[in-house]
Design an enzyme around this catalytic site. Structure first.
Site, short mmCIF file in Angstrom:
data_model
loop_
_atom_site.label_atom_id
_atom_site.label_comp_id
_atom_site.label_asym_id
_atom_site.label_seq_id
_atom_site.Cartn_x
_atom_site.Cartn_y
_atom_site.Cartn_z
N HIS A 34 0.79 -1.22 0.00
CA HIS A 34 0.00 0.00 0.00
C HIS A 34 0.83 1.28 0.00
CE1 HIS A 34 0.79 -0.15 4.35
NE2 HIS A 34 0.52 1.13 4.37
C1 UD1 Z 1 -2.49 5.55 5.55
C2 UD1 Z 1 -1.26 6.16 6.20
C3 UD1 Z 1 -0.12 5.16 6.18
C4 UD1 Z 1 -0.54 3.83 6.77
C5 UD1 Z 1 -1.82 3.35 6.12
C6 UD1 Z 1 -2.29 2.10 6.80
C7 UD1 Z 1 -0.94 8.58 5.91
C8 UD1 Z 1 -0.18 9.64 5.19
N1 UD1 Z 1 -0.80 7.33 5.47
O1 UD1 Z 1 -2.19 5.31 4.19
O2 UD1 Z 1 0.97 5.67 6.93
O3 UD1 Z 1 0.50 2.92 6.55
O4 UD1 Z 1 -2.83 4.34 6.22
O5 UD1 Z 1 -3.16 1.34 6.02
O6 UD1 Z 1 -1.66 8.89 6.84
N2 UD1 Z 1 -9.56 4.32 1.16
C9 UD1 Z 1 -10.76 3.68 1.05
N3 UD1 Z 1 -11.34 3.23 2.19
C10 UD1 Z 1 -10.81 3.40 3.42
C11 UD1 Z 1 -9.58 4.05 3.53
C12 UD1 Z 1 -8.97 4.52 2.39
O7 UD1 Z 1 -11.28 3.51 -0.05
O8 UD1 Z 1 -11.41 2.95 4.42
C13 UD1 Z 1 -8.89 4.79 -0.08
C14 UD1 Z 1 -9.25 6.22 -0.41
O9 UD1 Z 1 -9.42 6.31 -1.77
C15 UD1 Z 1 -8.01 6.99 -0.04
C16 UD1 Z 1 -6.88 5.96 -0.23
O10 UD1 Z 1 -7.48 4.71 0.08
O11 UD1 Z 1 -7.84 8.12 -0.82
C17 UD1 Z 1 -5.70 6.18 0.68
O12 UD1 Z 1 -6.12 6.29 2.04
P1 UD1 Z 1 -5.26 7.21 3.08
O13 UD1 Z 1 -5.80 7.03 4.43
O14 UD1 Z 1 -5.12 8.58 2.55
O15 UD1 Z 1 -3.83 6.60 2.96
P2 UD1 Z 1 -3.34 5.10 3.13
O16 UD1 Z 1 -2.66 4.70 1.88
O17 UD1 Z 1 -4.43 4.25 3.64
N1 UDP Z 2 -3.84 -5.97 8.63
C1 UDP Z 2 -5.10 -6.54 8.73
N2 UDP Z 2 -5.75 -6.92 7.58
C2 UDP Z 2 -5.18 -6.78 6.34
C3 UDP Z 2 -3.89 -6.21 6.26
C4 UDP Z 2 -3.24 -5.80 7.43
O1 UDP Z 2 -5.63 -6.72 9.83
O2 UDP Z 2 -5.81 -7.16 5.34
C5 UDP Z 2 -3.17 -5.52 9.88
C6 UDP Z 2 -1.86 -6.20 10.17
O3 UDP Z 2 -2.04 -7.33 10.99
C7 UDP Z 2 -1.06 -5.10 10.88
C8 UDP Z 2 -1.65 -3.81 10.38
O4 UDP Z 2 -2.87 -4.16 9.71
O5 UDP Z 2 -1.27 -5.17 12.28
C9 UDP Z 2 -0.73 -3.11 9.45
O6 UDP Z 2 -1.40 -2.02 8.88
P1 UDP Z 2 -1.02 -1.43 7.45
O7 UDP Z 2 -0.19 -2.38 6.70
O8 UDP Z 2 -2.29 -0.96 6.85
O9 UDP Z 2 -0.21 -0.10 7.84
P2 UDP Z 2 1.28 0.18 8.35
O10 UDP Z 2 1.60 -0.74 9.46
O11 UDP Z 2 2.19 0.04 7.16
O12 UDP Z 2 1.21 1.61 8.76
#
Ligand code: UD1
Ligand code: UDP
Length: 351
Positions: A204
């Site tokens: 991601h």
């Molecule tokens: C965010 C965090 C990242 C973390 C990740 C965990 C920041 C800058 N990034 O990244 O550090 O590792 O969360 O997963 O805060 N979206 C959906 N449904 C949701 C959530 C997101 O469709 O429930 C889509 C939206 O289109 C959104 C995109 O995902 O624009 C990105 O979501 P966003 O929360 O901005 O960043 P992440 O890539 O999830």
């Molecule tokens: N995770 C989850 N379901 C998924 C993918 C990840 O429960 O399909 C959990 C995983 O066990 C870990 C956390 O999400 O604890 C990691 O989050 P993510 O990779 O979204 O973000 P990051 O840690 O890189 O910020």
């Protein structure tokens, strides 16, 4: 004390769970504030259910948007909430936009901040998370560092006096949940994986998934592994994979999983391939070889101990590097234990 715990994204719910349970059992009054950064059922509510966290006391419903819009909306709503509720202490977790917004407003209102997972550095300022961490650490009064490297980073930045070496709270979440996951989850059987070695994949990071050609290069490289790969797809990544895109035959795309199903998948996997921060740690805790598709990591100890291999995702021999990666027999404890207990003791002593 009245405490605001500010969360918004999937990994933050996982870090909140043991702390919130311990706070509820103690003498403080905790208010869980959800910014709404993650909002799909599978990215948010499911974690509250799986981890037994009560519903957020305040939900800001900010949702998706470009960084500036998202952070600004969070700040406006957090300021209103903090002015009304007047917390004595604000706790922020990790390095997301929700972390930064929480820290900025608390600092502006002169409310002391605890930063959980302080001191991580990738030294790559193109990552939004790196900016969020640096600013949050420098605004926080109490820095809870998960690893010795994090302690060292904070000391080098002149923050040693505010630093507490607590260990990583995700150790406690895993310890509290793994037996429940193995008993309750049917995901491994549902996907017919009981007798089949498989790799578990997540992607991601913006530099891996926001460009379609890069993402397809990574997935096609993993196609050459010719081993089964289970790939729960983050919504950010799903947006980039066109409905018409056909993944290589060995890769099975599934929806993002709840915490219990996901750790059950990690537990039974042969190997974990990821660009996630939290998943690198969980791989180590569960004793699984981890391949990290990034050029650097904040969790340098896992690489030093040879349980985590960094592979530059632009390379063309990803599959052969994965196949040649063998982990050692020994595994020192990097992330600590009884972490929540240590954190609660520090919080109680602040009174
Ligand atoms: C965010 C965090 C990242 C973390 C990740 C965990 C920041 C800058 N990034 O990244 O550090 O590792 O969360 O997963 O805060 N979206 C959906 N449904 C949701 C959530 C997101 O469709 O429930 C889509 C939206 O289109 C959104 C995109 O995902 O624009 C990105 O979501 P966003 O929360 O901005 O960043 P992440 O890539 O999830
Ligand atoms: N995770 C989850 N379901 C998924 C993918 C990840 O429960 O399909 C959990 C995983 O066990 C870990 C956390 O999400 O604890 C990691 O989050 P993510 O990779 O979204 O973000 P990051 O840690 O890189 O910020």
């Amino acid at each position: 004390m009245r405490i605001f715990s500010i969360v918004g994204a999937r990994p933050q719910f996982i870090k909140l769970a043991p702390l919130s349970a311990a706070l509820a059992a103690g003498m403080h009054q905790e208010c869980i504030v959800h910014t709404g950064q993650h909002y799909d059922y599978a990215m948010s509510e499911k974690f509250f259910i799986d981890l037994g966290i009560r519903k957020p006391d305040i939900h800001l419903e900010v949702g998706a948007g470009n960084q500036t819009v998202q952070i600004t909306q969070m700040m406006l709503k957090l300021e209103t909430a903090m002015q009304k509720e007047k917390p004595d202490l604000v706790i922020v977790f990790g390095d997301t936009n929700s972390t930064l917004a929480g820290a900025l407003i608390a600092a502006k209102l002169n409310i002391p901040i605890i930063h959980i997972e302080a001191g991580l550095r990738s030294f790559n300022r193109t990552m939004p998370e790196e900016i969020n961490r640096i600013v949050t650490d420098h605004l926080s009064k109490y820095l809870f560092a998960p690893t010795q490297t994090a302690v060292d980073n904070l000391t080098k930045e002149g923050l040693g006096n505010s630093t507490f070496f607590t260990g990583d709270i995700m150790v406690d979440t895993m310890k509290n949940s793994i037996a429940i996951a193995l008993e309750k989850s049917t995901i491994v059987a549902d996907l017919k994986l009981q007798n089949q070695p498989y790799n578990l994949l997540t992607l991601h990071r913006h530099y891996n998934v926001d460009d379609k050609a890069t993402l397809e290069h990574i997935i096609n490289q993993l196609g050459e592994l010719q081993e089964k790969i289970i790939f729960p797809v983050h919504p950010r990544t799903k947006k980039m994979l066109a409905a018409t895109y056909t993944a290589p035959k060995n890769i099975e795309l599934i929806e993002p999983q709840g915490y219990l199903d996901f750790i059950a998948l990690e537990y039974a996997a042969k190997r974990i391939i990821t660009d996630s921060g939290g998943i690198q740690k969980e791989a180590y805790i569960l004793g699984k070889p981890c391949i990290t598709l990034r050029t650097e990591t904040e969790w340098v100890e896992t690489v030093k101990e040879k349980w985590n291999l960094l592979i530059n995702p632009s390379q063309k021999n990803i599959a052969s590097q994965i196949l040649n990666f063998i982990v050692p027999l020994k595994q020192p404890n990097i992330f600590g234990d009884a972490v929540t207990e240590k954190m609660i003791k520090i919080i109680n002593d602040l009174n």
